[in-house]
Design an enzyme around this catalytic site. Structure first.
Site: not given
Ligand code: 13P
Length: 279
Positions: A81, A133, A176, A226, A228
């Site tokens: 990623d 991206e 993010h 995604n 995280n």
């Molecule tokens: P979040 O941390 O906002 O869930 O985003 C994760 C992400 O896009 C990792 O590439």
């Protein structure tokens, strides 16, 4: 078992659901993510950012993730990623990741095209797929001057034509990290992008977006999401609670409950993304 995201996302695109791409940087998080995928009979993408894999120990942690994926009943793709350089993506391709993301979104369009094309050429020769991206999905806690740069449909088209990239992450107002309030997704823009782009679209910053907006984005062509921060928040909260009891000192007593907490977050996401029972 390991299955390329080329296959996973093609099926998701045809059947109108999204595959969750979950970040990991340690064993407990990996265990929780994989357990949820198995329980829900769902395909998933297990991914590490550059920072995460460097923290966890490049080759060794990657090998452990790979073994989890190979032995699992679920279909799992291993993704780098936010690769920031050709060298990092090359390392990931050479070491067995099935897909890499090259993030040139902070560059000019021409520089982004040049870098992404270099990664695509190297990766495709080795049967590894690539995500690029367009637009900027900022991380408010890291980017000092937070600015959301939304993807332009014509630029998306040009980017895909010139680079041959397999999947496209688009900035449409998503951010993010921990969201203070719901991010406002620009669905009109997403619709316009979807009209001119025929490769699977990716939504970064999946934490903190309402289920309603997630489902709407999926109906408009998003097939990889995604996640995280929600995993990190759940991990940190659970750890704090467990450590309140000073008598709990065995590492496995401390860490084992974390698997379940992570599993719960992933299960809920799989439900919303519609990938349950899609293996
Ligand atoms: P979040 O941390 O906002 O869930 O985003 C994760 C992400 O896009 C990792 O590439």
């Amino acid at each position: 078992m390991i299955v390329s995201s080329q296959i996973l996302l093609k099926k998701a695109q045809e059947d109108h659901y999204a595959v969750g791409a979950f970040n990991t940087s340690d064993l407990e998080i990996t265990k929780g993510i994989v357990a949820a995928a198995e329980e829900m009979n769902s395909p998933i993408i297990l991914q590490t950012s550059e920072g995460e894999i460097k923290h966890a120990g490049m080759e060794i942690f990657f090998d452990s993730m790979k073994i989890f994926a190979e032995k699992s009943k679920a279909q799992i793709n291993l993704n780098l990623d936010h690769g920031k350089s050709f060298e990092m993506c090359k390392w990931a391709v050479d070491n067995g990741y099935n897909s890499v993301m090259i993030d040139g979104s902070k560059m000019s369009l021409d520089e982004n095209i040049e870098l992404t094309k270099q990664v695509v050429d190297y990766a495709h020769e080795r049967s590894v797929v690539v995500e690029g991206e367009i637009g900027l999905v900022p991380t408010p806690s890291k980017d000092e001057n937070v600015r959301i740069l939304k993807a332009d449909p014509i630029e998306c088209q040009k980017f895909i034509e010139k680079t041959g990239v397999d999947f496209l992450a688009v900035g449409i107002g998503n951010v993010h990290g921990e969201n203070k309030g719901n991010p406002v997704l620009d669905f009109d823009r997403l619709k316009k992008i979807f009209q001119v782009v025929n490769i699977p679209l990716v939504l970064h910053g999946g934490s903190g977006i309402s289920s309603e907006d997630i489902k709407k984005a999926i109906s408009m062509g998003i097939c990889k999401i995604n996640v995280n921060t929600e995993l990190r928040l759940a991990f940190a909260k659970a750890l704090r609670e467990i450590l309140e009891d000073e008598d709990v000192i065995k590492p496995y007593d401390i860490m084992e409950p974390i698997d379940d907490v992570i599993k719960e977050v992933v299960r809920k996401k799989i439900e919303i993304f519609g990938s349950k029972n899609k293996i």
